[in-house]
Design an enzyme around this catalytic site. Structure first.
Site, PDB file in Angstrom:
ATOM      1  N   ASP A 208      74.747 -20.781 -66.473  1.00  0.00           N
ATOM      2  CA  ASP A 208      73.829 -20.307 -67.504  1.00  0.00           C
ATOM      3  C   ASP A 208      73.396 -18.860 -67.227  1.00  0.00           C
ATOM      4  O   ASP A 208      73.077 -18.504 -66.093  1.00  0.00           O
ATOM      5  CB  ASP A 208      72.595 -21.227 -67.493  1.00  0.00           C
ATOM      6  CG  ASP A 208      71.664 -20.995 -68.656  1.00  0.00           C
ATOM      7  OD1 ASP A 208      72.080 -21.257 -69.792  1.00  0.00           O
ATOM      8  OD2 ASP A 208      70.512 -20.560 -68.421  1.00  0.00           O
ATOM      9  N   GLU A 274      78.525 -18.191 -68.659  1.00  0.00           N
ATOM     10  CA  GLU A 274      77.916 -17.836 -69.937  1.00  0.00           C
ATOM     11  C   GLU A 274      77.375 -16.427 -69.751  1.00  0.00           C
ATOM     12  O   GLU A 274      76.342 -16.230 -69.125  1.00  0.00           O
ATOM     13  CB  GLU A 274      76.771 -18.791 -70.300  1.00  0.00           C
ATOM     14  CG  GLU A 274      76.232 -18.527 -71.685  1.00  0.00           C
ATOM     15  CD  GLU A 274      74.706 -18.567 -71.808  1.00  0.00           C
ATOM     16  OE1 GLU A 274      74.233 -18.627 -72.939  1.00  0.00           O
ATOM     17  OE2 GLU A 274      73.987 -18.505 -70.785  1.00  0.00           O
TER      18      GLU A 274
HETATM   19  C1  NOJ Z   1      71.545 -20.269 -72.420  1.00  0.00           C
HETATM   20  C2  NOJ Z   1      71.450 -21.690 -72.864  1.00  0.00           C
HETATM   21  O1  NOJ Z   1      72.639 -22.029 -73.524  1.00  0.00           O
HETATM   22  C3  NOJ Z   1      70.237 -21.774 -73.757  1.00  0.00           C
HETATM   23  O2  NOJ Z   1      70.161 -23.015 -74.412  1.00  0.00           O
HETATM   24  C4  NOJ Z   1      69.014 -21.501 -72.931  1.00  0.00           C
HETATM   25  O3  NOJ Z   1      67.888 -21.443 -73.787  1.00  0.00           O
HETATM   26  C5  NOJ Z   1      69.120 -20.167 -72.191  1.00  0.00           C
HETATM   27  N1  NOJ Z   1      70.393 -19.962 -71.611  1.00  0.00           N
HETATM   28  C6  NOJ Z   1      68.096 -20.079 -71.086  1.00  0.00           C
HETATM   29  O4  NOJ Z   1      68.419 -20.955 -70.044  1.00  0.00           O
END
Ligand code: NOJ
Length: 553
Positions: A208, A274
């Site tokens: 993440d 991500e």
């Molecule tokens: C990316 C995640 O996909 C999202 O759902 C989240 O709110 C943010 N990162 C913060 O962790």
């Protein structure tokens, strides 16, 4: 020929990964919230769908301030979702069915309920416990102003003041304090977490906000000079590596360190970043000594436009290839408007305004949206690399754009002062059956209201029904496995017909998508699969209707 069998260490290079958002997938214990047993019970359906792996969004203890991305304990299961034994049973059953398991790692921030943050609050200013996070004094005569102008991704200042006067950094909600990754204890703890889940047999990790971990925290912290500079958009007009918290060069040291852990397992564990970072810089996260892949957000953000998609596909393949990675493709996930609805919005539509209008300005024609989404999906599944499929897209679910505001649970709604309705519309619990409480999601109802039309999309209504979206996904995934070979793509013709994407993967597989509004001639060859029936395909050829994809031999 590359070996893509699930036993091969490079299985991820051309995998189809199914994203489970556990709280909305299936609720076995009837408390209204999806859980791990709910996932385990449905694994045969996922194996039957033909995906290679499942990625589980966070299931860790959390107060759900941000849908589970606020983690209070990285090495446990939220009691409402089950136990570690349930996780082990799920992983074992997935593996028995030939499915890999990827879990979500959230290293940029913890929950404010994490013991470290609670300790930091209690220990007071200047204490070593505060050094694991980013605590600073404020500005102004009494420290009443935030230390910098940095903005939270969800709106407002990224700093929160506490009762003793100090401020702490949170790039997301105030319940998600950012960790300081220059702190060795932070690094060591995440190594422990990587080993903890790898030892339990997980096959990979989704990282993440992978691009935000390394921050320039040298004093004095610098202002960014305007809210727009806090966002990832700023990256495209700043010299690379100069943003104080996004995509800094030092972040790669962390992933090089992790790679040694991932590689210490047999087979090596995989990881996908991500990272909301433009193309070539994003690929750096997928270098061979770092994570294996990075999500392709340019593809996700592209409109339904042949020229734009061709450019994005060509660039994505080139940037992934340049670092030896395979490309990734994603059309929907738990953060964006589902692609059945999104691809129908005219270019330039303000997504927030559309959601605030409850999906009426403009209104999306459901059938036309589904038609386009099916064409987009077959196009995606024909591309070289991995496809990430989000739960419910195999049912053709549209975005639930008209959720009543009092039902909203995404913190974005409150944090933007009701300017942004947030991401709940793609997180509505799945319909499994055409009738019954919460359409088979669970006996205790659903935590977000499901619209009555979900009955039509239920898995039960589509299973075994020729032409249904669920059967299209199953057929496509089965066929894709047989057709897969190398990672090459050859565009047909030097100049494609406008509005048409046509490419070959290998001798036995060509894919054509008609994104224009008129039928186009269908090339000769055996039709393997179409996203919608072709009316006039006979031995003498025929046409490919608008918003349709065909796979040809
Ligand atoms: C990316 C995640 O996909 C999202 O759902 C989240 O709110 C943010 N990162 C913060 O962790």
């Amino acid at each position: 020929m590359t070996d893509f069998s699930s036993h091969h260490p490079d299985w991820w290079r051309q995998a189809v990964v199914y994203q489970v958002y556990p709280r909305s997938f299936a609720d076995a214990d009837g408390d209204g919230l999806g859980d791990l047993r709910g996932v385990a019970d449905r694994l045969p359906q996922l194996a039957g769908l033909g995906v290679d792996a499942l990625w589980l969004s966070p299931f860790y203890p959390s107060e759900l301030a941000d849908g589970g991305y606020d983690v209070a304990d990285y090495r446990d299961v939220d009691p409402r979702l089950g136990t570690l034994a349930d996780f082990d049973a799920l992983a074992a059953e997935a593996h028995r069915l030939g499915l890999k398991v990827i879990v979500d790692l959230v290293p940029n921030h913890t929950s404010h309920l994490h013991p470290w943050f609670q300790e930091a609050l209690a220990a007071g200013p200047g204490s070593p416990a505060r050094d694991r996070y980013v605590f600073r004094e404020g500005r102004g005569p009494n420290g009443e102003l935030p230390p910098t102008d940095w903005q939270s991704v969800f709106g407002g200042s990224a700093w929160q003041r506490i009762s003793d006067g100090q401020w702490y950094l949170h790039l997301f909600t105030r319940e998600q304090p950012d960790l300081d990754w220059s702190h060795e204890e932070v690094r060591e703890d995440f190594r422990t977490t990587l080993r903890f889940w790898s030892d339990r047999g997980v096959d990979g990790f989704r990282i993440d906000v992978a691009h935000a971990l390394a921050k320039d925290l040298t004093e004095p912290l610098r202002d960014l000079g305007g809210p727009e500079s806090s966002g990832e958009d700023a990256l495209s007009h700043l010299p690379p590596g100069t943003h104080p918290f996004y995509d800094r060069d030092e972040v790669h040291e962390i992933y090089r360190d992790w790679r040694t852990i991932l590689d210490s397992y047999t087979p090596p564990r995989t990881a996908v970043a991500e990272a909301w970072v433009p193309g070539a810089r994003r690929a750096l996260y997928a270098r061979p000594d770092e994570l294996d892949q990075a999500f392709n957000f340019e593809y996700l953000q592209a409109g339904w436009d042949a020229k734009q998609l061709r450019e994005v596909i060509t660039d994505s393949l080139a940037t992934a290839r340049a670092v030896g990675a395979s490309a990734t493709w994603v059309l929907s996930n738990h953060d964006v408007v589902r692609h059945t609805s999104r691809l129908m919005l005219p270019p330039g539509t303000d997504r927030n305004a559309w959601l605030l209008s409850d999906g009426t300005a403009p209104r999306v024609d459901e059938r036309a949206g589904l038609r386009r989404a099916r064409a987009a999906t077959l196009l995606m599944l024909a591309l070289p690399g991995s496809s990430y499929v989000y739960q419910g897209e195999e049912l053709g679910l549209p975005e639930v754009a008209d959720l009543p505001v009092d039902a909203l649970r995404d913190p974005v709604w409150e944090q933007t002062g009701h300017a942004d309705k947030g991401r709940d519309g793609c997180r509505v619990p799945l319909p499994w059956t055409t009738t019954g409480p919460s359409y088979g999601f669970g006996a205790g109802g659903a935590w977000l209201p499901q619209p009555p039309y979900f009955a039509r999309y239920a898995a039960e209504a589509q299973t075994g029904v020729e032409g249904s979206t669920l059967e299209l996904y199953r057929t496509a995934l089965r066929l894709r496995r047989k057709l897969l070979s190398g990672e090459e793509l050859t565009w047909h013709g030097t100049t494609n017909t406008p509005g048409v994407l046509f490419f070959a993967r290998s001798d036995g597989w060509r894919c054509m998508t008609n994104l224009s509004d008129a039928p186009v001639p269908l090339p000769p060859g055996e039709v393997l699969l179409t996203s919608m029936p072709l009316d006039d395909h006979g031995p003498g050829g025929g046409t490919l209707p608008p918003d349709t994809t065909v796979w040809l031999a």
